[in-house]
Design a protein around this motif. Structure first.
Motif, PDB file in Angstrom:
ATOM      1  N   THR A 179     149.424  67.567   9.145  1.00 28.05           N
ATOM      2  CA  THR A 179     150.151  67.625  10.407  1.00 28.05           C
ATOM      3  C   THR A 179     149.391  66.892  11.502  1.00 28.05           C
ATOM      4  O   THR A 179     149.968  66.123  12.282  1.00 28.05           O
ATOM      5  CB  THR A 179     150.385  69.085  10.836  1.00 28.05           C
ATOM      6  N   ASP A 180     148.077  67.116  11.562  1.00 27.00           N
ATOM      7  CA  ASP A 180     147.230  66.423  12.535  1.00 27.00           C
ATOM      8  C   ASP A 180     147.327  64.913  12.341  1.00 27.00           C
ATOM      9  O   ASP A 180     147.494  64.156  13.304  1.00 27.00           O
ATOM     10  CB  ASP A 180     145.762  66.845  12.379  1.00 27.00           C
TER      11      ASP A 180
ATOM     12  N   ASP B  84     140.526  71.838  15.306  1.00 28.54           N
ATOM     13  CA  ASP B  84     141.156  72.938  16.030  1.00 28.54           C
ATOM     14  C   ASP B  84     140.073  73.810  16.661  1.00 28.54           C
ATOM     15  O   ASP B  84     139.019  74.041  16.064  1.00 28.54           O
ATOM     16  CB  ASP B  84     141.986  73.804  15.085  1.00 28.54           C
TER      17      ASP B  84
ATOM     18  N   GLU C 208     148.975  73.301  16.685  1.00 24.19           N
ATOM     19  CA  GLU C 208     150.303  73.826  17.001  1.00 24.19           C
ATOM     20  C   GLU C 208     150.357  74.375  18.422  1.00 24.19           C
ATOM     21  O   GLU C 208     151.386  74.255  19.099  1.00 24.19           O
ATOM     22  CB  GLU C 208     150.685  74.917  15.996  1.00 24.19           C
ATOM     23  N   THR C 209     149.250  74.964  18.886  1.00 24.09           N
ATOM     24  CA  THR C 209     149.188  75.459  20.261  1.00 24.09           C
ATOM     25  C   THR C 209     149.312  74.309  21.246  1.00 24.09           C
ATOM     26  O   THR C 209     150.029  74.404  22.257  1.00 24.09           O
ATOM     27  CB  THR C 209     147.848  76.186  20.511  1.00 24.09           C
TER      28      THR C 209
ATOM     29  N   ARG D  70     146.756  82.103  12.623  1.00 19.87           N
ATOM     30  CA  ARG D  70     147.235  80.755  12.344  1.00 19.87           C
ATOM     31  C   ARG D  70     148.691  80.775  11.883  1.00 19.87           C
ATOM     32  O   ARG D  70     149.499  79.937  12.293  1.00 19.87           O
ATOM     33  CB  ARG D  70     146.336  80.097  11.295  1.00 19.87           C
ATOM     34  N   SER D  71     149.042  81.725  11.020  1.00 18.68           N
ATOM     35  CA  SER D  71     150.419  81.823  10.537  1.00 18.68           C
ATOM     36  C   SER D  71     151.384  82.097  11.684  1.00 18.68           C
ATOM     37  O   SER D  71     152.482  81.529  11.735  1.00 18.68           O
ATOM     38  CB  SER D  71     150.535  82.925   9.486  1.00 18.68           C
TER      39      SER D  71
ATOM     40  N   LYS E 216     151.934  78.893  13.716  1.00 14.21           N
ATOM     41  CA  LYS E 216     152.826  77.975  13.010  1.00 14.21           C
ATOM     42  C   LYS E 216     154.276  78.461  13.091  1.00 14.21           C
ATOM     43  O   LYS E 216     155.211  77.653  13.279  1.00 14.21           O
ATOM     44  CB  LYS E 216     152.390  77.839  11.550  1.00 14.21           C
TER      45      LYS E 216
ATOM     46  N   LEU F 254     155.777  77.716  16.548  1.00 15.60           N
ATOM     47  CA  LEU F 254     156.233  76.329  16.667  1.00 15.60           C
ATOM     48  C   LEU F 254     157.517  76.116  15.862  1.00 15.60           C
ATOM     49  O   LEU F 254     158.455  75.447  16.320  1.00 15.60           O
ATOM     50  CB  LEU F 254     155.148  75.370  16.192  1.00 15.60           C
ATOM     51  N   GLY F 255     157.561  76.691  14.655  1.00 11.34           N
ATOM     52  CA  GLY F 255     158.737  76.533  13.805  1.00 11.34           C
ATOM     53  C   GLY F 255     159.993  77.113  14.428  1.00 11.34           C
ATOM     54  O   GLY F 255     161.067  76.493  14.384  1.00 11.34           O
TER      55      GLY F 255
ATOM     56  N   MET G 269     158.352  68.497   7.673  1.00  3.48           N
ATOM     57  CA  MET G 269     157.557  68.616   8.885  1.00  3.48           C
ATOM     58  C   MET G 269     157.306  67.272   9.548  1.00  3.48           C
ATOM     59  O   MET G 269     157.392  67.139  10.768  1.00  3.48           O
ATOM     60  CB  MET G 269     156.222  69.293   8.563  1.00  3.48           C
TER      61      MET G 269
END
Length: 241
Positions: free
Chosen positions: A11-12, A94, A154-155, A193-194, A197, A200-201, A216
């Motif tokens: 993702t990054d 992160d 994601e943050t 972390r979950s 995510k 964001l989802g 994604m």
């Protein structure tokens, strides 16, 4: 000159390639520079080359924060020491729940003996001795995301989305929903972390319901991240790579 960015996950890498393409003019290229063969070992890793004029940029996803050092040791160290393969190296990590200083200390230890000093949002020149006993210079940059508070990529993306007042309300409501769901879905949202995510989802599912079932990378590429002041502030030094 060849430059390299190491980040934690795919993702990054996708976000960085899109952002640097829009903001700094880097374009994907299929053919790597001669005598540099860096290939991923698993589906969690990636290594893609980009070009701008005579310069080349390699963006690598290492497969997680704990894999940064093994990835560098096994794939990057020898090309640098033996052939001066890269003139600049950037590390994107992160923040999670750590202090910036502790991340800087960790990053400064990860790339030894090539790099001994890394500082957040600052290019630092480091001296090392190559395979022929000659002193060389390589520049290093650490980018901690986000810088202002705890969190992860994601943050940062949520902060960027919330720059728009209309979307800020969606981000807030989605966050409240995830906080409530954690009480009944701890099996899936047990880790911080979950939950990030999922936040964001859910935000994306509301903004782009027709793209919920897209991959994604397609979701990431559909957002005009280059218009974000928050991302520009975070990646300002990285744009100079």
């Amino acid at each position: 000159m060849n430059k390299i960015i190491l980040c934690e996950g795919e993702t990054d890498a996708i976000l960085l390639s899109y952002y640097l393409g829009k903001m700094a003019g880097w374009k994907f290229c299929k053919k790597p520079p001669a005598n540099i063969a860096i290939k991923p070992d698993s589906f969690e890793q990636s290594a893609n080359w980009y070009e701008k004029g005579d310069d080349r940029l390699l963006i690598c996803a290492t497969g997680g924060k704990s894999n940064v050092w093994p990835f560098f040791r096994d794939k990057i160290l020898r090309p640098v020491v033996d052939a001066g393969a890269f003139s600049r190296i950037a590390l994107v990590l992160d923040r999670d729940e750590s202090e910036i200083k502790s991340i800087e200390d960790h990053a400064s230890a990860v790339f030894k003996p090539v790099i001994r000093t890394m500082r957040n949002n600052e290019w630092v020149s480091n001296k090392y001795t190559d395979a022929y006993g000659t002193e060389q210079i390589i520049e290093g940059l650490l980018v901690v995301i986000p810088t202002e508070h705890e969190g992860a990529l994601e943050t940062l993306m949520l902060d960027s989305i919330a720059e728009n007042p209309y979307d800020a309300a969606i981000v807030d409501k989605a966050g409240a929903f995830i906080a409530d769901m954690k009480t009944v879905a701890s099996r899936y949202l047990g880790s911080r972390r979950s939950a990030i995510k999922a936040h964001l989802g859910v935000t994306w599912a509301i903004q782009y319901p027709e793209k919920v079932f897209k991959l994604m990378n397609e979701q990431i590429l559909s957002v005009k991240w280059e218009e974000s002041e928050i991302l520009h502030k975070c990646f300002e030094q990285l744009e100079k790579i």
